[in-house]
Each structure stands twice: as structure tokens, then as C-alpha cells.
Design a protein around this motif. Structure first.
Motif, PDB file in Angstrom:
ATOM      1  N   ASP A   1       0.812  -1.334   0.046  1.00  0.00           N
ATOM      2  CA  ASP A   1       0.091  -0.076   0.032  1.00  0.00           C
ATOM      3  C   ASP A   1       1.048   1.281  -0.040  1.00  0.00           C
ATOM      4  O   ASP A   1       0.497   2.335  -0.902  1.00  0.00           O
ATOM      5  N   VAL A   2       1.832   1.192   0.835  1.00  0.00           N
ATOM      6  CA  VAL A   2       2.797   2.416   1.050  1.00  0.00           C
ATOM      7  C   VAL A   2       3.635   2.494  -0.415  1.00  0.00           C
ATOM      8  O   VAL A   2       3.656   3.695  -1.021  1.00  0.00           O
ATOM      9  N   SER A   3       3.795   1.539  -1.127  1.00  0.00           N
ATOM     10  CA  SER A   3       4.383   1.595  -2.798  1.00  0.00           C
ATOM     11  C   SER A   3       3.446   2.395  -3.410  1.00  0.00           C
ATOM     12  O   SER A   3       3.817   3.221  -4.426  1.00  0.00           O
ATOM     13  N   LYS A   4       2.147   1.915  -3.515  1.00  0.00           N
ATOM     14  CA  LYS A   4       1.110   2.859  -4.182  1.00  0.00           C
ATOM     15  C   LYS A   4       1.356   4.261  -3.765  1.00  0.00           C
ATOM     16  O   LYS A   4       1.041   5.169  -4.717  1.00  0.00           O
ATOM     17  N   ILE A   5       1.209   4.818  -2.465  1.00  0.00           N
ATOM     18  CA  ILE A   5       1.111   5.988  -2.224  1.00  0.00           C
ATOM     19  C   ILE A   5       2.595   6.752  -2.732  1.00  0.00           C
ATOM     20  O   ILE A   5       2.392   7.941  -3.485  1.00  0.00           O
ATOM     21  N   LEU A   6       3.801   6.092  -2.628  1.00  0.00           N
ATOM     22  CA  LEU A   6       5.042   6.746  -3.046  1.00  0.00           C
ATOM     23  C   LEU A   6       4.929   6.831  -4.586  1.00  0.00           C
ATOM     24  O   LEU A   6       5.465   7.986  -4.974  1.00  0.00           O
ATOM     25  N   LYS A   7       4.468   6.219  -5.509  1.00  0.00           N
ATOM     26  CA  LYS A   7       4.190   6.319  -6.901  1.00  0.00           C
ATOM     27  C   LYS A   7       3.265   7.302  -7.294  1.00  0.00           C
ATOM     28  O   LYS A   7       3.551   8.063  -8.323  1.00  0.00           O
ATOM     29  N   GLU A   8       2.221   7.539  -6.560  1.00  0.00           N
ATOM     30  CA  GLU A   8       1.267   8.510  -6.872  1.00  0.00           C
ATOM     31  C   GLU A   8       1.981   9.942  -6.366  1.00  0.00           C
ATOM     32  O   GLU A   8       1.755  10.770  -7.416  1.00  0.00           O
ATOM     33  N   VAL A   9       2.598  10.106  -5.289  1.00  0.00           N
ATOM     34  CA  VAL A   9       3.022  11.251  -4.994  1.00  0.00           C
ATOM     35  C   VAL A   9       4.231  11.602  -5.887  1.00  0.00           C
ATOM     36  O   VAL A   9       4.169  12.802  -6.384  1.00  0.00           O
ATOM     37  N   ALA A  10       4.832  10.841  -6.604  1.00  0.00           N
ATOM     38  CA  ALA A  10       5.965  11.245  -7.339  1.00  0.00           C
ATOM     39  C   ALA A  10       5.362  11.484  -8.837  1.00  0.00           C
ATOM     40  O   ALA A  10       5.836  12.483  -9.502  1.00  0.00           O
ATOM     41  N   LYS A  11       4.319  10.695  -9.279  1.00  0.00           N
ATOM     42  CA  LYS A  11       3.725  10.977 -10.602  1.00  0.00           C
ATOM     43  C   LYS A  11       3.134  12.322 -10.726  1.00  0.00           C
ATOM     44  O   LYS A  11       3.313  13.133 -11.465  1.00  0.00           O
ATOM     45  N   ILE A  12       2.410  12.737  -9.616  1.00  0.00           N
ATOM     46  CA  ILE A  12       1.693  13.726  -9.563  1.00  0.00           C
ATOM     47  C   ILE A  12       2.452  15.207  -9.653  1.00  0.00           C
ATOM     48  O   ILE A  12       2.453  15.962 -10.012  1.00  0.00           O
ATOM     49  N   ALA A  13       3.757  14.883  -8.716  1.00  0.00           N
ATOM     50  CA  ALA A  13       4.726  15.970  -8.573  1.00  0.00           C
ATOM     51  C   ALA A  13       5.252  16.282  -9.801  1.00  0.00           C
ATOM     52  O   ALA A  13       5.372  17.503 -10.442  1.00  0.00           O
ATOM     53  N   ASP A  14       5.713  15.147 -10.569  1.00  0.00           N
ATOM     54  CA  ASP A  14       6.204  15.257 -11.805  1.00  0.00           C
ATOM     55  C   ASP A  14       5.484  15.925 -12.818  1.00  0.00           C
ATOM     56  O   ASP A  14       5.902  16.696 -13.666  1.00  0.00           O
TER      57      ASP A  14
END
Length: 130
Positions: free
Chosen positions: A105-118
Motif C-alpha cells: 500500500d505504501v508503494s502505491k502512495i509513493l508512486k502517486e506522490v512522485a507521478k503527480i509532482a512530476d
């Protein structure tokens, strides 16, 4: 598991580099081919409960930035939100309860945070500060 172990194991799941600097976990994620985004996590205690506070810096918005457009993006996000730090820096921000979360679950959060910021850096603000 503590917050840093959760983030470390999540970084392994998404095959990203993990670092720890004092009380902050840092994950270096690849987004969109060769673009990178740094995602930071630190422990935050709210009403005695432990949370992982996950964030990625976007940058300072130029004065002509459509802030309403940025707020509308929040509607479509699953885990994170676009926010502004007290010193005026735009960031993506998410949190998770440490006691009941797992690395997947944390990996999904990390991916979304990175993708949206980028996405916001590149497509809306025309920045690249990762």
C-alpha cells in the motif's frame, strides 16, 4: 514495522533507490522514462497515533499559475493531494497510518506522490526541480 522500514520495503517493491537522512526516508523514483522524482517520508504523531507523512516538492508557482486548476486535480487523486508549504512551496502530500499499513500500500502512495509532482512540474509549471 516502523515508518522507515515500511518505506524501505515499499521502495524495494517498486525497484527504487532508498536513502535515509536522519529522521527522513528518501525514495528516488523514476517517472516517465528518464525523469526522476524524490519522495520524502517522515514520522508524524497525531493524537498519539503514528503516521507516515509522504511528500514531494514541486516548486514555487509563478504568479500566473491557475491555482483553481491545481485544486481540481485533487478531486481525481487516490492517495495524495496538492498542497502548499508554509513557505509557499507547492508539493504533493499524503499520509498513512503506520500501525495498519503494509509495504504494498505504501508503494502505491509513493508512486502517486512522485507521478503527480512530476506531472505538475513538467506539464503545468514547466519546471524540473527533482
Amino acid at each position: 514495522m516502523d515508518v522507515h522500514e515500511l518505506v524501505w520495503k515499499a521502495a524495494e517493491i517498486i525497484e527504487s533507490k532508498y536513502y535515509k537522512n536522519g529522521e527522513i526516508s528518501i525514495v528516488d523514483l523514476t517517472v516517465r522514462g528518464d525523469r526522476k522524482q524524490m519522495v520524502y517520508t517522515k514520522l508524524k504523531i497525531i493524537d498519539g497515533e503514528k503516521y507516515g507523512l509522504v511528500f514531494s516538492k514541486i516548486g514555487r508557482a509563478p504568479s500566473n499559475t491557475d491555482t483553481l486548476q491545481l485544486l481540481k486535480i485533487n478531486y481525481f487523486l487516490n492517495y495524495s493531494k496538492i498542497s502548499m508549504t508554509p513557505d509557499g512551496m507547492l508539493c504533493t502530500l499524503a499520509s498513512f497510518p503506520v500501525e495498519t499499513s503494509n509495504p504494498f500500500d505504501v508503494s502505491k502512495i509513493l508512486k502517486e506522490v512522485a507521478k503527480i509532482a512530476d506531472d505538475i512540474e513538467k506539464d503545468i509549471l514547466k519546471l524540473d526541480i527533482s
